[in-house]
Design a protein around this motif. Structure first.
Motif, PDB file in Angstrom:
ATOM      1  N   VAL A  40      -3.995  -1.889  -7.395  1.00 25.74           N
ATOM      2  CA  VAL A  40      -3.079  -2.739  -8.163  1.00 25.74           C
ATOM      3  C   VAL A  40      -2.218  -1.902  -9.105  1.00 25.74           C
ATOM      4  O   VAL A  40      -0.991  -2.052  -9.155  1.00 25.74           O
ATOM      5  CB  VAL A  40      -3.865  -3.803  -8.957  1.00 25.74           C
ATOM      6  N   ARG A  41      -2.836  -1.000  -9.845  1.00 29.77           N
ATOM      7  CA  ARG A  41      -2.082  -0.209 -10.822  1.00 29.77           C
ATOM      8  C   ARG A  41      -1.118   0.759 -10.134  1.00 29.77           C
ATOM      9  O   ARG A  41       0.002   0.977 -10.612  1.00 29.77           O
ATOM     10  CB  ARG A  41      -3.051   0.542 -11.733  1.00 29.77           C
ATOM     11  N   SER A  42      -1.546   1.322  -9.014  1.00 29.15           N
ATOM     12  CA  SER A  42      -0.665   2.236  -8.279  1.00 29.15           C
ATOM     13  C   SER A  42       0.544   1.497  -7.722  1.00 29.15           C
ATOM     14  O   SER A  42       1.676   2.004  -7.768  1.00 29.15           O
ATOM     15  CB  SER A  42      -1.440   2.908  -7.142  1.00 29.15           C
ATOM     16  N   GLN A  43       0.324   0.284  -7.213  1.00 32.37           N
ATOM     17  CA  GLN A  43       1.448  -0.484  -6.688  1.00 32.37           C
ATOM     18  C   GLN A  43       2.403  -0.903  -7.803  1.00 32.37           C
ATOM     19  O   GLN A  43       3.622  -0.899  -7.614  1.00 32.37           O
ATOM     20  CB  GLN A  43       0.936  -1.702  -5.922  1.00 32.37           C
ATOM     21  N   GLU A  44       1.873  -1.248  -8.967  1.00 35.82           N
ATOM     22  CA  GLU A  44       2.741  -1.612 -10.084  1.00 35.82           C
ATOM     23  C   GLU A  44       3.603  -0.424 -10.510  1.00 35.82           C
ATOM     24  O   GLU A  44       4.801  -0.578 -10.785  1.00 35.82           O
ATOM     25  CB  GLU A  44       1.900  -2.113 -11.255  1.00 35.82           C
ATOM     26  N   TYR A  45       2.998   0.746 -10.561  1.00 39.90           N
ATOM     27  CA  TYR A  45       3.756   1.944 -10.930  1.00 39.90           C
ATOM     28  C   TYR A  45       4.807   2.266  -9.864  1.00 39.90           C
ATOM     29  O   TYR A  45       5.973   2.567 -10.185  1.00 39.90           O
ATOM     30  CB  TYR A  45       2.791   3.113 -11.112  1.00 39.90           C
ATOM     31  N   ALA A  46       4.424   2.171  -8.592  1.00 39.96           N
ATOM     32  CA  ALA A  46       5.371   2.436  -7.504  1.00 39.96           C
ATOM     33  C   ALA A  46       6.516   1.428  -7.517  1.00 39.96           C
ATOM     34  O   ALA A  46       7.672   1.780  -7.255  1.00 39.96           O
ATOM     35  CB  ALA A  46       4.645   2.398  -6.159  1.00 39.96           C
ATOM     36  N   ASN A  47       6.212   0.167  -7.823  1.00 39.96           N
ATOM     37  CA  ASN A  47       7.264  -0.846  -7.928  1.00 39.96           C
ATOM     38  C   ASN A  47       8.263  -0.485  -9.025  1.00 39.96           C
ATOM     39  O   ASN A  47       9.479  -0.637  -8.864  1.00 39.96           O
ATOM     40  CB  ASN A  47       6.653  -2.219  -8.230  1.00 39.96           C
ATOM     41  N   GLY A  48       7.731  -0.020 -10.163  1.00 39.73           N
ATOM     42  CA  GLY A  48       8.607   0.382 -11.257  1.00 39.73           C
ATOM     43  C   GLY A  48       9.485   1.558 -10.873  1.00 39.73           C
ATOM     44  O   GLY A  48      10.681   1.594 -11.204  1.00 39.73           O
ATOM     45  N   GLN A  49       8.914   2.528 -10.170  1.00 41.02           N
ATOM     46  CA  GLN A  49       9.706   3.672  -9.709  1.00 41.02           C
ATOM     47  C   GLN A  49      10.806   3.212  -8.754  1.00 41.02           C
ATOM     48  O   GLN A  49      11.955   3.659  -8.846  1.00 41.02           O
ATOM     49  CB  GLN A  49       8.792   4.685  -9.012  1.00 41.02           C
ATOM     50  N   PHE A  50      10.451   2.317  -7.837  1.00 42.39           N
ATOM     51  CA  PHE A  50      11.442   1.803  -6.894  1.00 42.39           C
ATOM     52  C   PHE A  50      12.570   1.076  -7.617  1.00 42.39           C
ATOM     53  O   PHE A  50      13.751   1.266  -7.316  1.00 42.39           O
ATOM     54  CB  PHE A  50      10.773   0.869  -5.889  1.00 42.39           C
ATOM     55  N   ALA A  51      12.201   0.229  -8.576  1.00 41.36           N
ATOM     56  CA  ALA A  51      13.213  -0.549  -9.293  1.00 41.36           C
ATOM     57  C   ALA A  51      14.225   0.351  -9.988  1.00 41.36           C
ATOM     58  O   ALA A  51      15.410   0.010 -10.092  1.00 41.36           O
ATOM     59  CB  ALA A  51      12.540  -1.472 -10.311  1.00 41.36           C
ATOM     60  N   LEU A  52      13.777   1.524 -10.434  1.00 40.99           N
ATOM     61  CA  LEU A  52      14.672   2.467 -11.109  1.00 40.99           C
ATOM     62  C   LEU A  52      15.350   3.425 -10.135  1.00 40.99           C
ATOM     63  O   LEU A  52      16.062   4.337 -10.554  1.00 40.99           O
ATOM     64  CB  LEU A  52      13.897   3.245 -12.166  1.00 40.99           C
ATOM     65  N   GLY A  53      15.116   3.232  -8.839  1.00 41.43           N
ATOM     66  CA  GLY A  53      15.810   4.027  -7.832  1.00 41.43           C
ATOM     67  C   GLY A  53      15.105   5.289  -7.398  1.00 41.43           C
ATOM     68  O   GLY A  53      15.661   6.068  -6.616  1.00 41.43           O
ATOM     69  N   ASP A  54      13.868   5.515  -7.862  1.00 37.92           N
ATOM     70  CA  ASP A  54      13.125   6.715  -7.475  1.00 37.92           C
ATOM     71  C   ASP A  54      12.302   6.410  -6.225  1.00 37.92           C
ATOM     72  O   ASP A  54      11.089   6.213  -6.285  1.00 37.92           O
ATOM     73  CB  ASP A  54      12.222   7.170  -8.625  1.00 37.92           C
ATOM     74  N   TYR A  55      12.967   6.382  -5.075  1.00 38.13           N
ATOM     75  CA  TYR A  55      12.296   6.027  -3.828  1.00 38.13           C
ATOM     76  C   TYR A  55      11.256   7.078  -3.439  1.00 38.13           C
ATOM     77  O   TYR A  55      10.151   6.741  -3.005  1.00 38.13           O
ATOM     78  CB  TYR A  55      13.315   5.880  -2.704  1.00 38.13           C
ATOM     79  N   ALA A  56      11.612   8.356  -3.576  1.00 36.91           N
ATOM     80  CA  ALA A  56      10.683   9.427  -3.204  1.00 36.91           C
ATOM     81  C   ALA A  56       9.439   9.392  -4.085  1.00 36.91           C
ATOM     82  O   ALA A  56       8.313   9.546  -3.597  1.00 36.91           O
ATOM     83  CB  ALA A  56      11.378  10.780  -3.303  1.00 36.91           C
ATOM     84  N   GLY A  57       9.620   9.184  -5.388  1.00 32.91           N
ATOM     85  CA  GLY A  57       8.478   9.105  -6.288  1.00 32.91           C
ATOM     86  C   GLY A  57       7.603   7.908  -5.987  1.00 32.91           C
ATOM     87  O   GLY A  57       6.363   7.994  -6.026  1.00 32.91           O
ATOM     88  N   SER A  58       8.218   6.774  -5.674  1.00 31.37           N
ATOM     89  CA  SER A  58       7.472   5.572  -5.326  1.00 31.37           C
ATOM     90  C   SER A  58       6.627   5.804  -4.082  1.00 31.37           C
ATOM     91  O   SER A  58       5.443   5.442  -4.029  1.00 31.37           O
ATOM     92  CB  SER A  58       8.448   4.415  -5.097  1.00 31.37           C
ATOM     93  N   ARG A  59       7.225   6.443  -3.092  1.00 30.33           N
ATOM     94  CA  ARG A  59       6.484   6.724  -1.859  1.00 30.33           C
ATOM     95  C   ARG A  59       5.311   7.660  -2.131  1.00 30.33           C
ATOM     96  O   ARG A  59       4.206   7.458  -1.610  1.00 30.33           O
ATOM     97  CB  ARG A  59       7.422   7.337  -0.818  1.00 30.33           C
TER      98      ARG A  59
END
Length: 366
Positions: A40-59
């Motif tokens: 859950v926490r990893s997905q929330e962090y990845a969602n935040g990265q995606f929302a800010l445009g950091d696709y590579a970091g989210s992945r």
């Protein structure tokens, strides 16, 4: 409805800072938290990265979480499958569609590890494998998946799932037929099969087929009036939330730049108002990546303004505000005679609903 929007909540934008989301993951790992909390926490962090445009970091965040937690599929199949699926979606958005498809298959396998193979969630995950093939323009593989799920759903008397599979096939064939007329016959046959049903469970799918028929038979200049007529004939569905009925394809010119394998995926967030009669107005660009080509914005805004939604009962309201993220995905391909990878100059456009739940509150007049 584009396959890419059939699951609209891939990303939830919250008011929590990215640093706080990362700290939550770090604290969880340091305390050896349960796998469910880690996911859950990893997905929330990845969602935040995606929302800010950091696709590579989210992945990368999701890949690490997947490495830590994939082994728990038999005990928490739904959570692990969701992690595979999220990793697959972001992997597709960075230009690796083959890997996305494999990860969607991993999601099916995770569900089967802890659930009965006939569980409805397994069938829905199999539909998403078909969607991944469709996004990669692998028509035959996508249709094969949809037909298989349809047969399984019929055997299990899961009529809504059967309808989903039938509609996906009809939508995909109709989209292909819009540029390759040789597919017109197959598209019309898929639509007709849905329209010949009469039970209540299939009403939403019959409604959607009325709009598909407009796309197949009407000239662009006549389409708006034809949509109005088709919507007026639809079987009523009780809803106060926007239900997307039609989204035109976005045609883009090739990039004027040489996109390398290290190039980030460009993106744009478009906000708009869905009026009670299902039309779209007040289309605005609210955010974008710094390297987005201007020539790509105009067709996206134009396509957004042509969307049509199911009419809603919103007394005293001007409509509901929506936000959609458009990602311009250049798939990684090898140059002829070389092992070096570069990005396709003509991107795929993938859209994801970014509307926070709070925006479903009607915007009052004045």
């Amino acid at each position: 409805m584009p396959a890419s929007e059939t699951r609209a909540r891939d990303v939830v934008v919250t008011g929590v800072s990215l640093a706080s989301l990362k700290k939550a993951v770090d604290d969880c790992l340091q305390s050896h938290c349960p796998a469910t909390d880690d996911i859950v926490r990893s997905q929330e962090y990845a969602n935040g990265q995606f929302a800010l445009g950091d696709y590579a970091g989210s992945r990368e965040t999701l890949r690490k979480a997947r490495h830590r937690n994939a082994r728990y599929a038999s005990s928490i199949p739904v959570e692990v499958a969701g992690l595979h699926r999220a990793t697959g979606r972001i992997t597709g958005l960075v230009g690796l569609p083959d890997s996305e498809q494999l990860l969607m298959i991993d999601a099916v396998d995770a569900l089967k590890a802890g659930l009965n193979k006939d569980d409805v969630r397994v069938l829905l995950a199999r539909l998403e494998v078909g969607d991944a093939y469709a996004r990669d323009r692998r028509l035959d593989e996508a249709i094969e998946r949809y037909d298989t799920v349809r047969s399984q759903a019929r055997r299990l008397s899961l009529r809504p799932v059967e309808g989903m599979a039938m509609l996906r096939k009809a939508v995909l064939l109709s989209a292909v037929a819009s540029t390759q007329s040789i597919y017109n016959g197959r598209a019309r046959a898929a639509v007709k099969e849905i329209q010949q049903t009469s039970d209540a469970d299939m009403a939403p799918f019959r409604n959607a087929c009325q709009l598909i028929q407009v796309q197949l038979t009407r000239k662009a200049s006549e389409r708006d009036a034809a949509f109005d007529a088709a919507i007026a004939r639809m079987e009523p569905l009780a809803s106060t939330r926007p239900t997307l009925l039609y989204s035109p394809p976005v045609e883009l010119a090739p990039s004027i730049h040489d996109l390398t394998a290290n190039s980030d995926t460009p993106w744009a967030d478009i906000s708009f108002l869905v009026t009670p009669d299902g039309h779209v107005g007040d289309v605005q660009l609210v955010a974008k990546s710094g390297h987005l080509e201007r020539q790509w914005l105009r067709p996206v805004i134009q396509a957004t303004s042509q969307r049509r939604y199911m009419p809603m009962a919103l007394s005293g309201s001007t409509g509901l505000r929506q936000t959609v993220r458009y990602s311009f995905v250049g798939d990684l391909v090898a140059r002829s005679g070389s092992h070096l990878l570069y990005r396709s100059p003509t991107p795929r456009v993938v859209s994801i609903d970014m509307t926070p739940d709070s925006n479903y509150l009607p915007l009052k007049d004045g």
